[in-house]
Structure formats: structure tokens, C-alpha cells
Design a protein around this motif. Structure first.
Motif, PDB file in Angstrom:
ATOM      1  N   TYR A 137      40.092  39.869  44.024  1.00  0.00           N
ATOM      2  CA  TYR A 137      39.310  38.922  44.817  1.00  0.00           C
ATOM      3  C   TYR A 137      37.961  38.625  44.162  1.00  0.00           C
ATOM      4  O   TYR A 137      37.442  37.524  44.282  1.00  0.00           O
ATOM      5  CB  TYR A 137      39.087  39.471  46.230  1.00  0.00           C
ATOM      6  N   GLN A 138      37.387  39.631  43.501  1.00  0.00           N
ATOM      7  CA  GLN A 138      36.118  39.410  42.782  1.00  0.00           C
ATOM      8  C   GLN A 138      36.459  39.004  41.352  1.00  0.00           C
ATOM      9  O   GLN A 138      36.623  39.833  40.458  1.00  0.00           O
ATOM     10  CB  GLN A 138      35.266  40.673  42.829  1.00  0.00           C
ATOM     11  N   ALA A 139      36.564  37.712  41.137  1.00  0.00           N
ATOM     12  CA  ALA A 139      37.142  37.186  39.902  1.00  0.00           C
ATOM     13  C   ALA A 139      36.368  37.593  38.656  1.00  0.00           C
ATOM     14  O   ALA A 139      36.961  37.865  37.604  1.00  0.00           O
ATOM     15  CB  ALA A 139      37.220  35.658  39.983  1.00  0.00           C
ATOM     16  N   GLU A 140      35.046  37.653  38.752  1.00  0.00           N
ATOM     17  CA  GLU A 140      34.234  37.874  37.559  1.00  0.00           C
ATOM     18  C   GLU A 140      34.469  39.246  36.930  1.00  0.00           C
ATOM     19  O   GLU A 140      34.236  39.430  35.735  1.00  0.00           O
ATOM     20  CB  GLU A 140      32.750  37.707  37.896  1.00  0.00           C
TER      21      GLU A 140
ATOM     22  N   GLN B 145      38.894  39.453  35.207  1.00  0.00           N
ATOM     23  CA  GLN B 145      39.444  38.440  34.313  1.00  0.00           C
ATOM     24  C   GLN B 145      40.630  38.948  33.502  1.00  0.00           C
ATOM     25  O   GLN B 145      41.543  38.192  33.169  1.00  0.00           O
ATOM     26  CB  GLN B 145      38.357  37.917  33.384  1.00  0.00           C
TER      27      GLN B 145
ATOM     28  N   ASP C 223      33.574  28.634  35.103  1.00  0.00           N
ATOM     29  CA  ASP C 223      32.419  29.342  35.642  1.00  0.00           C
ATOM     30  C   ASP C 223      31.209  28.412  35.720  1.00  0.00           C
ATOM     31  O   ASP C 223      31.323  27.198  35.471  1.00  0.00           O
ATOM     32  CB  ASP C 223      32.140  30.625  34.848  1.00  0.00           C
TER      33      ASP C 223
ATOM     34  N   ARG D  19      41.001  32.865  38.635  1.00  0.00           N
ATOM     35  CA  ARG D  19      40.635  33.296  39.994  1.00  0.00           C
ATOM     36  C   ARG D  19      41.872  33.230  40.895  1.00  0.00           C
ATOM     37  O   ARG D  19      42.886  32.617  40.531  1.00  0.00           O
ATOM     38  CB  ARG D  19      39.545  32.403  40.577  1.00  0.00           C
TER      39      ARG D  19
ATOM     40  N   VAL E  92      32.170  32.250  39.163  1.00  0.00           N
ATOM     41  CA  VAL E  92      33.308  31.335  39.073  1.00  0.00           C
ATOM     42  C   VAL E  92      33.211  30.269  40.157  1.00  0.00           C
ATOM     43  O   VAL E  92      32.839  30.556  41.308  1.00  0.00           O
ATOM     44  CB  VAL E  92      34.635  32.114  39.185  1.00  0.00           C
TER      45      VAL E  92
ATOM     46  N   ASN F 156      34.756  28.371  42.741  1.00  0.00           N
ATOM     47  CA  ASN F 156      35.964  28.471  43.570  1.00  0.00           C
ATOM     48  C   ASN F 156      36.489  27.099  43.984  1.00  0.00           C
ATOM     49  O   ASN F 156      37.694  26.852  43.958  1.00  0.00           O
ATOM     50  CB  ASN F 156      35.679  29.308  44.816  1.00  0.00           C
TER      51      ASN F 156
END
Length: 930
Positions: free
Chosen positions: A87-90, A93, A283, A291, A912, A914
């Protein structure tokens, strides 16, 4: 820590946190704890009781080769198996890219443009497809009250059983028959067929699909993914959905699971397809980033309006399957699939020479053999068992043989020796097996696949190892730092507990292997079941549900069956606290119930007046209440027994969501509290890894009156009652981990773990209550095993919100706590028992530093727009660039605390975008030239 909290002892803290009336009077009755060495010897003994036979049973499970670099660098690597759902894309990756590879494989092989990043298994994927079709019926179909689902006779029995379980509560009628002669009528909305079918035959479904389309009926195809390397994919002959399992892509059978299910469909279903979709976005500086896309479809957002209750899926196994395709590439897959088919075709021809008849005109890997009149099936079976070979035996007397990736020419020689011996003949394999095609050319795949660079570059172990390692460096896992996600219990997955997963005696067992060959598995499962019943205080257990959400559904289905059995099938209301996890209302609706929401009071407890009123108002229709305990607000509610009593007095059942069981074990339990059903998250409380979003396991424990309604299985136990997974014991391979966890800790260790989890949470609460604020505590000022951090007041004075804090944590090398659940504008923190005081204090130092950075904004010392929180996280490429655009220095962005110079986690993307990713959904890699 106790001094900081303000108590004299751990027991005093527990007395203040947990109501006295529900605490256990004595300890758990469990075996004495083992040392790691003792457990290693014990599990070796259990493994020796599992006999490794060569399996040709098929029926959805096939032996396969897990490439060693994937087993060593993914399955056995805590960087991959201890990470959370991305859920926390950063800080995700790496696994997002790996899962996008998986999605690309599924899309390319099925010929359909949209997929998710795994489902639980093939059977549940069938149910998800059917439910999606039902929800997407045309206006004409809705007006015609179309509620019939056609399922071809030659779909796997386990899939049909799960469909019966899942469709009945929704009022959907499952109609079986022969696809060739089935008469489409206006009340049929969907159809499910198998390709190749359950007997192994490749069928030409084009005419069937055309008839379905003419009837405004959608078609889902259960497709063997390995066969699609050679066969025309369903998307090219009109299928609306293709689904199945990716187990053949390097995932051991594990006595039934886990492995990653898949489901692919058309873009018109992007708002209704279940599960998580990985998408490509950008980003803050325009760099490509991955994401989770279209999250508003998911149960945690849509709740009772969700199209599916699925939460945890099979991310770790999907990752492995994706790497399998990366390692082999298109040519390697063609070689594997071609070899499987060639061996099957050669075997068929030789069997014909021995007097047997092969009944499948066209086939990929599976033969259906009719025996000559003089050949006894008992004699054949006896010779096969002497040769340590398991075949499939049909009720009508035929024999099935499914060839797989591990089959060698010598194995074909053994098979022919067995069949020759049963026929009173001799056979010696003396010639080479040619590589050729044995099915009709009209089925041959002509389209190319997997031409993207990623599937061409990593075909040596060296290159694959480095690619896997490179991706792993982009993710935060427990191998790097504490993951404090509330309601997720990101505890240690101890190495000793995971060792059994690498043993062939646990990996390479078919779920339909005869019981006398799997005595080690059965002994472990029976012992584990007994331990879980002791821990929960209940009387019956099923390990079949293969996720927490599946456990919720199974528990509600058991309640439904029980109520129907006593003439109370009309009960259709489930009471839910407003704070309930999104899977609760979604599961209830999937099970055919309507939900009634109960308010919570200003202290986070269930509003008892509202609970009594709504229970009473629905007294005659109340089926159950679903309660999480401690609550999702992190509190042991004092009125829990009264809630159970109210529901029982109304004739309903109490379902306890086991998401927070880590605060109960050894101190209280669902049976003592008054629950009738409880599901357990083995991937939370009982130490199996999250794997980046699965595998999960959600066994259910039930009171005595519900045991007759526990999930059965059509193949293993001769009944399809309430079957919820493809395999009899669901993800049986994971059971080894929980079994190890309990045997290593014993009663005292488990209880100490629970007390420590509560200690750690209260220590953080005591430290943070003044600087941030803790939203909910009980009357004694205590929390349970987690706490909700107040962030709403910070936003009022600084413009900094909970998302900014979550992103800033990444600059310190920490994964964010749970964001805006169950209270919007807050962060929920669960430290678990696994973290040392040193790690807790380091985390507190980070939060104090962030609070000071917020104060700088509040006091006007930092810009409200250009500050370290609004711009977080700061990727390596930005910090190392020649140009720096911010008012604050690079050192403040990247090294705000001194210890970061020694252990810096660098994110590789900025925040990122969304919205961009949702507006421009890209769920697979493009094969076009860049």
C-alpha cells in the motif's frame, strides 16, 4: 518500560488492560516448549513419515521445478517474505515490479488485457468470476431475474464444490451439464468451462462461446496456464474471463497450497475485478513508479458494497511465479511445455501398443486410459504403488495420467513397465522420445508472448540473482526495520519456523495423495488443530480457509448452515460495529446477509444502548454479530460478554474476528468470552509471513454445535458441504510454520509473547500521549496491543496530515503505520512482541523528530508548502542531484538523525501520483519497442 507506563509489574499492566471477568484462570494445556535443535529433530521425524511418490494425479496440482535461485533468494529470503502488502508504494517498488511481471505473464498467456496480482486458488477464482458476472449483468438480464450459472460437467470437482458454497447464499442456481448440448435460456447469466477439461481433453469451445454471447451470457474459462504456452489462449476465442492457478510456474504442491490463483479479463471489468491490481504511474518528478491501482474497488473502502471480500491474496507465490517466467523466458517456457506434451503423447502411443485405449482425442499433458477387459485396476494400482507411483483412478474404472515438468524419459519407462506388467507383458524403453505435437493444429497457439525485455535478460542464475536482489533493495521489510502497522501484527517470522517449507517431504506432496503416504502431514495437522482449539477454547476446527477473509466467509457460512438446520434460515441480519474491518461487511454480504451498523461512543467502545436497540429491533432476523476483540480501536471492551449474551438471547450467533488474537493468546480466548466462531490469521498471530500480501491462512474454530457444518471436500472426504478452498486443508504448507511457532514457545512462551505485545503498545502510548495524543484508551488509561495516534489536531495548525507523516517516516527507513483506519486522520501503531526496546526507542526518536519538524511549520520556521514533510519521501536521485530546489538543506531531508549515516534506506521514487495511475491504468508491461 513499566516505570514509564506507571505500573509495578507486567501482571499489573495486564490487569489494567484486560477485564477481569474474561481472563483465563489457568494456563494453556500445551506441550512443553522445544529448543530449536529439538524442533529440528522433531520436524525431521515428521517429514520422514511423508513418502515421496511420483505423482501423476493432476486435477489442479502438478510437480514442478522451483528454480534454486528463486527458492534461495525469494522463498527463503526475509526481504521478500516479511514485507507487507504494498500500500505504501514508495517503499514497495521492488515487489510491485515483481508483481507487475506476474500480471504481464497472466495477461500475455491468457490473451486478456487486465488481471490482478493473484487470487487465493483456482476454485475461489471461479467463484470470484461468477460473482463478478452476476454483479455486471445487463439491464435485460436483471429484468429477467437471470440467476443461473452454467458449469460444465468437466470442471474440477473442487471448483464445483466451492461454486456451490459461494453461489447459494447469493440466490444463484448452479446448473451443471454438457457444454455441447446445454440450452441457453434467458435466466442464465454466466458459464464456466475448463481448458483442457478435468479429464485432460482439449475442447473446441468457439461455438459454445458464440451461443453464450448470443444469449448475453458471460463465459469464464478455467485454463491451465502452462498449456497456454502451446494452446490458443481463451482471450483469442472470445472468453470474458480466464482463471486458474499459477502453481505450475515453479511453486511446490505443498499438499495443496499455497500457490497463486489468477484471473484475467477485459478492461470493461476494471472497476469490478476482485483483488489488487498493480499499475504504472509516475512520481512527483515524473519518474516511472508502480502502485496499487483503483483501490476504491477494494473491501477496505467499499465495505458492504464491495464486489469481493478478498484482502490477503498470494503475493509471495505470485512473485515466485513471475520470476519463474522471467528466468525461463518465452523460449524456455515453450521448451518446458513442449517437453511435457511430447512425453504425454509418446506415452499415449506406447500404451495403445500395449492394448490400452487413450480416450482424449486432443490433450496437452493428461491422458485418460481405458483398461482392456483382462487388466485388473487393483493389480495396476498394486504395481504402481510398488513403483512409488500415484495415478488418478476414475470411478468408472479409467486411469488418469498427468505428465509434468519433472517427468523424465526414465519416468515414462517406469509408467510403461507398470501398465505392461498389469497387462501381463514386458516393456523396456529403448528409444529416444521425439519432440512433436499430438493435438489438432487448430488448437495451436500462433500469437507471440513475453517479448518484453525483462523476460529476455535474466536467463542465467547470476543475472536472476542480481535482478531479485536489486528489486529487494527497493523495499522495506522486517529485515530492515520494525513495521508498526496496526491490526496487521508484523511480528518475527523465525527462521527455524520456516525451514520446513524447504524440505521436499513437505513441498512435493499432492493433496490427493493416499493418507498412508502423508502420515507426517496428518500428524502435524491433527496436533496443530488440537493446539488451536486449546488456545481458542472452542471445539471444532477447519484449516481449509486460505486467508483471513476466507475464514470470515467460512465462519459465516457455517453459521448459516447451522441456522438452516434448526429452521432459522430466515435470519439474515449481521450486527457490525462501525469500527469493523472492511472485510467484515463484505464477507457478510457475500454470504447473503444484510448488515446493520452499530455506533461507537466517544471512547471508541461499542455504544451499548445502540447495540441493544438494534439487536432488539432485529430480534427475529438476527443471524450473528461480528466482533473484533480487542476492538479495532485497540481496546479490550469491558462489555464484550454482555454483547455476546444479547445476541444469544435474540437467537443469533457470535462471530469473533481473530485479527487481534495476538492480544488474547494465553490470557483470554473466544470460548471464554462467549464466541461461537472465530477465525485466526496465521499470518498475524501465529507467525507465518505476510509475503508482501500473502500467503495468508484463516482457519476457523467453532463451538460444539457448529462442528457438523465445518467445510468438507468432495475428493478427500466425499462431501462438498461448505467447501471454501480447492484443497482439503487449504494452504497446508503454511501449517508447518504455525506448528513450529507453538511447539517452540509452549504455553508459557505464548502467554509471555501476548503480555509483551501489550507492554510494547502501552510503552509507546505512554511516550507519545503528550506529543501526539492517543485517541482511545480504556477506563484505566490503557490500550491493548495497538494504539491510535492522533494526527488531526496537527493538521489544523500546520497543514501536515497523516499521509505526510507516513511519507516522512520513509526517509528514516520506516514503513508507515496503518493510515486513517479505523479513524480517519490518524495512524494506528502495533509494535508486536518481537521488537526490542532499542528498536522501539529508535522509532520514538523518529516520531519525536517528525513532531519537531511539524512544530517548525506551526511556528512559521518552515514553509507550509516547501517542507520536509510535504516533499517526503526524498529519493536518492533527488538528494544526489546537482540541483536542489528546496529551502531546507539536503542533510535535513536525508539525514535528520545521526544514526541514519550508518543505516540509510534510500527510496528510489518520490511521492507517487495516485490519481494519475488511476486515470491511466496500465496493468501490464508493454511489448512494443520503447
Amino acid at each position: 518500560m513499566l516505570q514509564t507506563i506507571g505500573v509495578q509489574s507486567l501482571d499489573e499492566l495486564i490487569e489494567q488492560a484486560i477485564p477481569a471477568g474474561i481472563r483465563l484462570k489457568g494456563g494453556l494445556n500445551l506441550p512443553e516448549p522445544m529448543t530449536e535443535r529439538e524442533f529440528g529433530e522433531h520436524i525431521t521425524e515428521l517429514a520422514s513419515k511423508n513418502q515421496l511418490f511420483t505423482s501423476y494425479i493432476g486435477m489442479g496440482w502438478y510437480d514442478t521445478v522451483c528454480p534454486a535461485p528463486i527458492q534461495r533468494n525469494v522463498l527463503e529470503n526475509p526481504v521478500w517474505y516479511t514485507s507487507y502488502t504494498p500500500y505504501q508504494a514508495e517503499v514497495s517498488q521492488g515487489r510491485l515490479e515483481a508483481l507487475l511481471n506476474f500480471q504481464t505473464v497472466v495477461c500475455e498467456l491468457t490473451g486478456l488485457p487486465l488481471t490482478n496480482c493473484s487470487l487465493l486458488d483456482e476454485a475461489t477464482a471461479a467463484a470470484e468470476a461468477a460473482t463478478m458476472f452476476y454483479g455486471a449483468r445487463s439491464r435485460a438480464k436483471i429484468k429477467a431475474e437471470a440467476k443461473k450459472l452454467f458449469v460444465d460437467d468437466r470442471v474440477f470437482a473442487s471448483t464445483l464444490a466451492v461454486l456451490h458454497t459461494r453461489m447459494a447464499p447469493q440466490g444463484i442456481e448452479v446448473v451443471t451439464g454438457d457444454y455441447k448440448t446445454f440450452p441457453f435460456t434467458g435466466d442464465v447469466f454466466g458459464a464456466i468451462i475448463q481448458y483442457p477439461d478435468a479429464n485432460g481433453s482439449i475442447e473446441d469451445y468457439r461455438g459454445f462461446v458464440e451461443r453464450a454471447k448470443a444469449n448475453d451470457t458471460r463465459v469464464a474459462v478455467a485454463a491451465d496456464l502452462m498449456s497456454l504456452v502451446l494452446l490458443t489462449p481463451p482471450g483469442e476465442w472470445g472468453a470474458d474471463v480466464a482463471f486458474g492457478t499459477t502453481q505450475r510456474f515453479g511453486i511446490p504442491m505443498f499438499y495443496g497450497g499455497p500457490s497463486a490463483g489468477y484471473m484475467a479479463t477485459g478492461e470493461e471489468y476494471k472497476r469490478s475485478i476482485p483483488g489488487r491490481i498493480i499499475g504504472i504511474s509516475k512520481d512527483a518528478y515524473g519518474h516511472t513508479a508502480y502502485r496499487l491501482a483503483l483501490q476504491t474497488r477494494e473491501q477496505h473502502i467499499k465495505r458492504e458494497k464491495a464486489t469481493s471480500n478478498i484482502c490477503t491474496a498470494q503475493a509471495l507465490l505470485a512473485t515466485m511465479a513471475g520470476f519463474y517466467a522471467v528466468y525461463h523466458g518465452a523460449d524456455g517456457l515453450r521448451d518446458i511445455a513442449g517437453r511435457i506434451h511430447s512425453l504425454a503423447g509418446f506415452l499415449a502411443g506406447e500404451l495403445e501398443k500395449l492394448g490400452y485405449k487413450q480416450l482424449n482425442k486432443d490433450y496437452f499433458d493428461t491422458l485418460m486410459i481405458a483398461l482392456p477387459a483382462h487388466v485388473s485396476i487393483d493389480a495396476l494400482r498394486e504395481i504402481a504403488l510398488e513403483c512409488k507411483v500415484n495415478l488418478r483412478y476414475f470411478e468408472a474404472g479409467q486411469v488418469g495420467i498427468s505428465v509434468d515438468e519433472t517427468t523424465q524419459p526414465t519416468d515414462i519407462g517406469v509408467l510403461l513397465y507398470i501398465f505392461a506388467g498389469a497387462a501381463g507383458k514386458d516393456y523396456m524403453l529403448e528409444k529416444a522420445i521425439p519432440s512433436k505435437r499430438y493435438f489438432d493444429e487448430k488448437y495451436l497457439r500462433t500469437s507471440d508472448f513475453l517479448q518484453q525485455d525483462v523476460f529476455k535478460k535474466y536467463h542465467t542464475e547470476t543475472e536472476l540473482m542480481r535482478y531479485i536482489t536489486r528489486l529487494g533493495r527497493r523495499d522495506i521489510s522486517l529485515a530492515h526495520s520494525m513495521i508498526s502497522l496496526g491490526s496487521c501484527t508484523m511480528k518475527l517470522n523465525a527462521a527455524t519456523e520456516l525451514f520446513p517449507l524447504s524440505r521436499p517431504e513437505f513441498q512435493n506432496i499432492h493433496p490427493y495423495a493416499p493418507e498412508d503416504q502423508v502420515e507426517g502431514y496428518i500428524e502435524m495437522i491433527e496436533n496443530l488443530s488440537a493446539y488451536l482449539l486449546e488456545i481458542t477454547g472452542l471445539k471444532g476446527v477447519s484449516l481449509q480457509p486460505n486467508s483471513g477473509a476466507a475464514g470470515e466467509y467460512a465462519g459465516l457460512r457455517v453459521i448459516r448452515s447451522y441456522l438452516e438446520s434448526i429452521g432459522q434460515g430466515h435470519r439474515n441480519i449481521v450486527l457490525l460495529p462501525a469500527s469493523a474491518h472492511g472485510t467484515n461487511p463484505a464477507s457478510a454480504v457475500q454470504c447473503g446477509y444484510s448488515t446493520v451498523t452499530v455506533r461507537t461512543d466517544e471512547k471508541g467502545n461499542v455504544d451499548m444502548d445502540d447495540f441493544r436497540e438494534k439487536a432488539g429491533a432485529n430480534r427475529e432476523r438476527l443471524a450473528a454479530t461480528m466482533i473484533t476483540y480487542p476492538s479495532t480501536h485497540g481496546i479490550f471492551e469491558a462489555d464484550i460478554r454482555e454483547m455476546c449474551g444479547i445476541v444469544h438471547d435474540c437467537g443469533g450467533q457470535v462471530y469473533m474476528d481473530g485479527a487481534n488474537m495476538n492480544a488474547q493468546v494465553g490470557l483470554t480466548n473466544p470460548g471464554t468470552i462467549g464466541a461461537d466462531v472465530c477465525h485466526l490469521n496465521l499470518h498475524k498471530t501465529f507467525a507465518s509471513p505476510h509475503g508482501g500480501g500473502g500467503p495468508g491462512v484463516g482457519p476457523i474454530c467453532v463451538a460444539g454445535h457448529l462442528t457438523p457444518f465445518l467445510p468438507a471436500h468432495p475428493i478427500a472426504w466425499g462431501s462438498g458441504r461448505n467447501t471454501v478452498s480447492a484443497a482439503p486443508y487449504g494452504s497446508a504448507g503454511i501449517a508447518c510454520i504455525t506448528y513450529a511457532y507453538i511447539r517452540l514457545l509452549g504455553a508459557e512462551g505464548l502467554t509471555t509473547a501476548t503480555k509483551t505485545a501489550i507492554l510494547n503498545a502501552n510503552y509507546l502510548a505512554a511516550k507519545l500521549k503528550d506529543s501526539y495524543g492517543v485517541v482511545y484508551t480504556n477506563a484505566a488509561g490503557r490500550v491493548g496491543h495497538e494504539l491510535i495516534l492522533e494526527c488531526r489536531t496537527l493538521k489544523e495548525g500546520s497543514g501536515i496530515d497523516e499521509t505526510d507523516i507516513a511519507k516522512r517516516l520513509m526517509d528514516f527507513g520506516y514503513h508507515a503505520p496503518t493510515l486513517s483506519f479505523p479513524v480517519h486522520g490518524t495512524l494506528m501503531i502495533e509494535p508486536t512482541e518481537s521488537e526490542s526496546k532499542a528498536e522501539l526507542d529508535r522509532f520514538l526518536d523518529v516520531l519525536d523528530c517528525i513532531r519537531e519538524e511539524i512544530r517548525e511549520v506551526e511556528e512559521g520556521k518552515a514553509s507550509k508548502e516547501d517542507n520536509v514533510l510535504k516533499n517526503a519521501p526524498h529519493p536518492e536521485y533527488e538528494v544526489a542531484a546537482d540541483e536542489w530546489r528546496h529551502a531546507y538543506p539536503r542533510s535535513k531531508a536525508a539525514f535528520p538523525l545521526e544514526w541514519l549515516h550508518e543505516n540509510k534506506f534510500w527510496v528510489n521514487v518520490a511521492r507517487v501520483d495516485n490519481a494519475y495511475g488511476d486515470r491511466n491504468l496500465v496493468p501490464a508491461l508493454c511489448a512494443c519497442p520503447m
